[in-house]
Design a protein around this motif. Structure first.
Motif, PDB file in Angstrom:
ATOM      1  N   ILE A   1      16.364   2.437   5.440  1.00  0.00           N
ATOM      2  CA  ILE A   1      15.494   1.400   4.886  1.00  0.00           C
ATOM      3  C   ILE A   1      14.675   2.040   3.770  1.00  0.00           C
ATOM      4  CG2 ILE A   1      13.668  -0.268   5.357  1.00  0.00           C
ATOM      5  CD1 ILE A   1      14.579  -0.308   8.263  1.00  0.00           C
ATOM      6  N   ASP A   2      14.724   1.475   2.573  1.00  0.00           N
ATOM      7  CA  ASP A   2      14.077   2.076   1.411  1.00  0.00           C
ATOM      8  C   ASP A   2      13.231   1.056   0.670  1.00  0.00           C
ATOM      9  OD1 ASP A   2      15.404   4.921   1.057  1.00  0.00           O
ATOM     10  OD2 ASP A   2      17.022   3.540   1.560  1.00  0.00           O
ATOM     11  N   TYR A   3      12.028   1.510   0.264  1.00  0.00           N
ATOM     12  CA  TYR A   3      11.157   0.707  -0.585  1.00  0.00           C
ATOM     13  C   TYR A   3      10.447   1.625  -1.576  1.00  0.00           C
ATOM     14  CZ  TYR A   3       7.048  -1.691  -2.310  1.00  0.00           C
ATOM     15  OH  TYR A   3       6.090  -2.190  -3.136  1.00  0.00           O
ATOM     16  N   ASP A   4      10.303   1.176  -2.816  1.00  0.00           N
ATOM     17  CA  ASP A   4       9.462   1.884  -3.782  1.00  0.00           C
ATOM     18  C   ASP A   4       8.711   0.860  -4.610  1.00  0.00           C
ATOM     19  OD1 ASP A   4      10.813   1.600  -6.640  1.00  0.00           O
ATOM     20  OD2 ASP A   4      12.427   1.911  -5.196  1.00  0.00           O
ATOM     21  N   SER A   5       7.538   1.259  -5.067  1.00  0.00           N
ATOM     22  CA  SER A   5       6.641   0.328  -5.763  1.00  0.00           C
ATOM     23  C   SER A   5       7.109  -0.019  -7.163  1.00  0.00           C
ATOM     24  CB  SER A   5       5.231   0.933  -5.828  1.00  0.00           C
ATOM     25  OG  SER A   5       5.259   2.186  -6.513  1.00  0.00           O
ATOM     26  N   ILE A   6       8.095   0.703  -7.680  1.00  0.00           N
ATOM     27  CA  ILE A   6       8.592   0.412  -9.025  1.00  0.00           C
ATOM     28  C   ILE A   6       9.518  -0.799  -9.008  1.00  0.00           C
ATOM     29  CG2 ILE A   6       9.916   1.321 -10.970  1.00  0.00           C
ATOM     30  CD1 ILE A   6       8.963   4.099 -10.193  1.00  0.00           C
ATOM     31  N   SER A   7      10.482  -0.792  -8.082  1.00  0.00           N
ATOM     32  CA  SER A   7      11.443  -1.898  -8.017  1.00  0.00           C
ATOM     33  C   SER A   7      10.899  -3.103  -7.254  1.00  0.00           C
ATOM     34  CB  SER A   7      12.727  -1.430  -7.345  1.00  0.00           C
ATOM     35  OG  SER A   7      12.480  -1.067  -5.993  1.00  0.00           O
ATOM     36  N   HIS A   8       9.888  -2.891  -6.378  1.00  0.00           N
ATOM     37  CA  HIS A   8       9.340  -3.957  -5.537  1.00  0.00           C
ATOM     38  C   HIS A   8      10.443  -4.658  -4.739  1.00  0.00           C
ATOM     39  CE1 HIS A   8       5.513  -3.472  -7.603  1.00  0.00           C
ATOM     40  NE2 HIS A   8       4.980  -4.262  -6.681  1.00  0.00           N
ATOM     41  N   SER A   9      11.391  -3.880  -4.269  1.00  0.00           N
ATOM     42  CA  SER A   9      12.465  -4.441  -3.456  1.00  0.00           C
ATOM     43  C   SER A   9      12.670  -3.562  -2.229  1.00  0.00           C
ATOM     44  CB  SER A   9      13.767  -4.543  -4.255  1.00  0.00           C
ATOM     45  OG  SER A   9      14.191  -3.254  -4.674  1.00  0.00           O
ATOM     46  N   LEU A  10      13.158  -4.161  -1.156  1.00  0.00           N
ATOM     47  CA  LEU A  10      13.428  -3.464   0.092  1.00  0.00           C
ATOM     48  C   LEU A  10      14.935  -3.457   0.314  1.00  0.00           C
ATOM     49  CD1 LEU A  10      12.059  -2.226   2.706  1.00  0.00           C
ATOM     50  CD2 LEU A  10      12.495  -4.462   3.744  1.00  0.00           C
TER      51      LEU A  10
ATOM     52  N   HIS B   1      13.473   8.934  11.328  1.00  0.00           N
ATOM     53  CA  HIS B   1      12.754   9.717  10.324  1.00  0.00           C
ATOM     54  C   HIS B   1      12.044   8.751   9.385  1.00  0.00           C
ATOM     55  CE1 HIS B   1      15.194  13.441  11.207  1.00  0.00           C
ATOM     56  NE2 HIS B   1      16.020  12.503  11.639  1.00  0.00           N
ATOM     57  N   VAL B   2      10.764   8.995   9.154  1.00  0.00           N
ATOM     58  CA  VAL B   2       9.980   8.159   8.242  1.00  0.00           C
ATOM     59  C   VAL B   2       9.383   9.060   7.163  1.00  0.00           C
ATOM     60  CG1 VAL B   2       8.080   6.527   7.999  1.00  0.00           C
ATOM     61  CG2 VAL B   2       9.421   6.558  10.114  1.00  0.00           C
ATOM     62  N   PHE B   3       9.638   8.721   5.912  1.00  0.00           N
ATOM     63  CA  PHE B   3       9.111   9.466   4.772  1.00  0.00           C
ATOM     64  C   PHE B   3       8.238   8.503   3.961  1.00  0.00           C
ATOM     65  CE2 PHE B   3      13.238  11.099   5.961  1.00  0.00           C
ATOM     66  CZ  PHE B   3      12.977  12.440   6.157  1.00  0.00           C
ATOM     67  N   TYR B   4       6.990   8.897   3.768  1.00  0.00           N
ATOM     68  CA  TYR B   4       5.991   7.952   3.260  1.00  0.00           C
ATOM     69  C   TYR B   4       5.101   8.612   2.229  1.00  0.00           C
ATOM     70  CZ  TYR B   4       1.460   5.482   3.477  1.00  0.00           C
ATOM     71  OH  TYR B   4       0.288   4.866   3.175  1.00  0.00           O
TER      72      TYR B   4
ATOM     73  N   ASN C   1       0.813  -1.215   0.000  1.00  0.00           N
ATOM     74  CA  ASN C   1       0.000   0.000   0.000  1.00  0.00           C
ATOM     75  C   ASN C   1       0.851   1.271   0.000  1.00  0.00           C
ATOM     76  OD1 ASN C   1      -2.625  -1.194   0.099  1.00  0.00           O
ATOM     77  ND2 ASN C   1      -2.230  -1.748   2.230  1.00  0.00           N
ATOM     78  N   CYS C   2       2.157   1.109  -0.178  1.00  0.00           N
ATOM     79  CA  CYS C   2       3.072   2.255  -0.199  1.00  0.00           C
ATOM     80  C   CYS C   2       3.576   2.492  -1.620  1.00  0.00           C
ATOM     81  CB  CYS C   2       4.278   2.011   0.715  1.00  0.00           C
ATOM     82  SG  CYS C   2       3.879   1.754   2.455  1.00  0.00           S
ATOM     83  N   HIS C   3       3.486   3.716  -2.061  1.00  0.00           N
ATOM     84  CA  HIS C   3       4.183   4.069  -3.298  1.00  0.00           C
ATOM     85  C   HIS C   3       5.673   4.137  -3.025  1.00  0.00           C
ATOM     86  CE1 HIS C   3       5.113   5.841  -7.142  1.00  0.00           C
ATOM     87  NE2 HIS C   3       5.668   6.881  -6.547  1.00  0.00           N
ATOM     88  N   GLU C   4       6.032   4.708  -1.887  1.00  0.00           N
ATOM     89  CA  GLU C   4       7.416   4.680  -1.434  1.00  0.00           C
ATOM     90  C   GLU C   4       7.448   4.846   0.080  1.00  0.00           C
ATOM     91  OE1 GLU C   4       9.801   7.861  -2.912  1.00  0.00           O
ATOM     92  OE2 GLU C   4       8.199   9.343  -2.766  1.00  0.00           O
ATOM     93  N   LEU C   5       8.441   4.235   0.695  1.00  0.00           N
ATOM     94  CA  LEU C   5       8.650   4.316   2.136  1.00  0.00           C
ATOM     95  C   LEU C   5      10.155   4.390   2.381  1.00  0.00           C
ATOM     96  CD1 LEU C   5       7.484   4.175   5.046  1.00  0.00           C
ATOM     97  CD2 LEU C   5       7.792   1.695   4.917  1.00  0.00           C
TER      98      LEU C   5
END
Length: 548
Positions: free
Chosen positions: A182-191, A87-90, A58-62
């Motif tokens: 810690i990085d996640y984005d919906s394009i790469s689908h990787s953490l 720090h959390v950027f969502y 449910n995150c475009h990016e975290l």
């Protein structure tokens, strides 16, 4: 899973590959290497626990950034910093679609006492001054977090399992890390999880370890870099040289030398700053940033056509805030007295009257442009932002919120040190693209254009913590008494205070009305109208005859 380990040693600690690095078929042995270390792990969706996947989908990016309160040196190419804490950027998948599971997951992984209910309630929305900077997240959160003990426990129990001792040992090493991303984005689908240690473990002469390929998982890949910073040919670039190796594939260390454009650049070690609060703090504390005066007289090593300005970015908890109307003034007397130029950005809780217990969000952020001593001297009127000896002092007036009562009459609140940096924007230059060591979503770099170069000042390593504590005066509670009836007496006292307050307000209102009545009588208001009525005589009817 992909694993990338980078060791970066300085010129004062040279690296001898023949003695300090030994490569066999599946193992790289490192011996007494005095260097900073970054370890980066990349996981696919199928390698993550189900509760993580349920939130991330449910995150475009975290993006999560954590920095320690302990003093540490940010070496090249890891020069960028954030204020201590979590720090959390969502950004949600859709603007009207947030996830209710994010805050419970953050509490489970990092700390139960996080001031996080729902993203739309607890997070703040930073202003986007540069729409071209696509990496800026929509929502932001911060909390002071001295330790990653809960994160280590979560990794050991949920991800590693009871039998994987190597995984548990690697997780324990996070307790000594200086920063974790810690990085996640919906394009790469990787953490991606990255951790940085600015120096070897305490009590050791250097890093001594064996980096081994996991033969049970043939798809896993381990890349290791043994690098040192080199002199770059262009001011916009950083240059690194040394050795690279892919364990299990390469038969020997491969020499390498490469350059890349970078937004974050180092400054000399003596370009540092300290942070403190002027005493006494009271309810209106003044934050003071002290910088060696000589360090600000030299322009940052940016391209000649770049325009540079000194900035600071504050991360303030909900217990303390800045008056945006006060800081956004254009009054030169006020700005000069504090060595400020302008308030460039403010986001978060800025309500001037709300007590802390009714503030729903975590706090606020401020971006301030700072004055420098170049071309001007301290004036007699510079009472706050004065230059003491060799120090250039910037002062920022802040305000404490009303906190809940305590038995001692005081409560403590903590404020992380702000980051201080030069921002230099070239009119004509190379666009700062993503490099192998770049960090985005730091909270402040998105407030500038895409061709901005940042030169960060170093927090003074002589300080014990990069956090300042303040004692806040609050209403003093009656001490707890064990005898029966103590609670009822406290309730009765509170009711009496409330009743007395209402009575005083009512009496004050009646007194004001009584005084207004006296003023009306003494001024003769209304007498003139009655006198004119008598002089006109009896009222006449519509036919012009006197009424009888």
């Amino acid at each position: 899973m992909k694993r990338r380990i980078t060791f970066v040693h300085g010129a004062e600690s040279p690296f001898d590959p023949d003695k300090q690095a030994k490569l066999s078929n599946d193992v790289l042995s490192i011996r007494e290497l005095d260097a900073a270390k970054e370890e980066r792990l990349t996981f696919g969706f199928d390698e993550l626990p189900g509760e993580l996947w349920q939130v991330l989908k449910n995150c475009h990016e975290l993006h999560i950034r954590w920095a320690t309160e302990r003093p540490y040196d940010a070496v090249v190419p890891f020069s960028s910093r954030v204020s201590p804490g979590l720090h959390v950027f969502y950004t949600p998948v859709a603007a009207n679609r947030t996830t209710e599971r994010l805050c419970p997951l953050l509490k489970k992984i990092f700390a139960e006492d996080l001031k996080c209910l729902l993203p739309e309630i607890s997070f703040t929305a930073p202003p986007i001054l540069s729409q071209r900077f696509a990496s800026t997240s929509a929502l932001q959160f911060h909390s002071l977090l001295p330790s990653l003990a809960d994160l280590v426990t979560y990794i050991q129990h949920v991800i590693c399992g009871a039998d994987n001792t190597d995984c548990q040992s690697n997780a324990s090493s996070l307790l000594s890390a200086d920063s974790v991303d810690i990085d996640y984005d919906s394009i790469s689908h990787s953490l991606t999880v990255s951790a940085l240690w600015s120096k070897p473990p305490e009590g050791q002469d250097g890093w001594t370890e064996e980096i081994r390929k996991n033969n049970k998982r043939k798809s896993d890949k381990i890349e290791v870099g043994l690098l040192a910073a080199q002199k770059a040919t262009d001011l916009e670039e950083l240059s690194m040289g040394g050795f690279l190796v892919v364990i299990g594939e390469d038969k020997k260390l491969k020499p390498t030398l490469f350059s890349f454009p970078s937004r974050h650049h180092p400054l000399p070690e003596d370009v540092s700053y300290t942070v403190s609060f002027e005493s006494p703090t009271g309810l209106h504390p003044t934050l003071k940033i002290s910088i060696p005066r000589q360090a600000l007289l030299t322009r940052p090593p940016a391209p000649p056509d770049a325009t540079c300005a000194l900035h600071t970015y504050l991360t303030l908890p909900s217990t303390i805030f800045a008056d945006k109307y006060q800081l956004s003034t254009t009054d030169p007397l006020f700005l000069n007295s504090h060595h400020l130029v302008a308030l460039r950005s403010v986001a978060g809780e800025t309500d001037l009257e709300a007590p802390d217990w009714v503030v729903p969000r975590w706090g606020s952020n401020l971006l301030l442009e700072l004055a420098t001593p170049a071309g001007r001297k301290s004036r007699p009127g510079d009472r706050h932002g004065h230059a003491d000896g060799d120090s250039w002092n910037i002062t920022i007036p802040l305000h404490l919120r009303y906190l809940e009562p305590s038995q001692s009459g005081y409560r403590s609140t903590s404020v992380p040190w702000p980051v201080v940096f030069w921002a230099c924007t070239a009119e004509d230059g190379t666009k700062m693209g993503i490099n192998p060591f770049d960090r985005v979503n730091l909270g402040w770099e998105g407030l500038f254009g895409p061709r901005t170069m940042f030169f960060q000042l170093h927090p003074s390593l002589s300080s014990s913590r990069f956090v300042e504590d303040i004692q806040v005066p609050v209403l003093k509670e009656a001490p707890l008494v064990a005898e029966e009836g103590a609670s009822s007496r406290s309730l009765q006292t509170a009711q009496q205070i409330e009743l007395g307050t209402v009575l005083v307000i009512v009496l004050g209102f009646v007194w004001v009305l009584w005084r207004l009545g006296l003023v009306v009588r003494s001024s003769g208001i209304g007498d003139g109208d009655r006198r004119r009525e008598r002089e006109r005589g009896p009222a006449r009817s519509g036919d012009g005859k006197k009424d009888k």
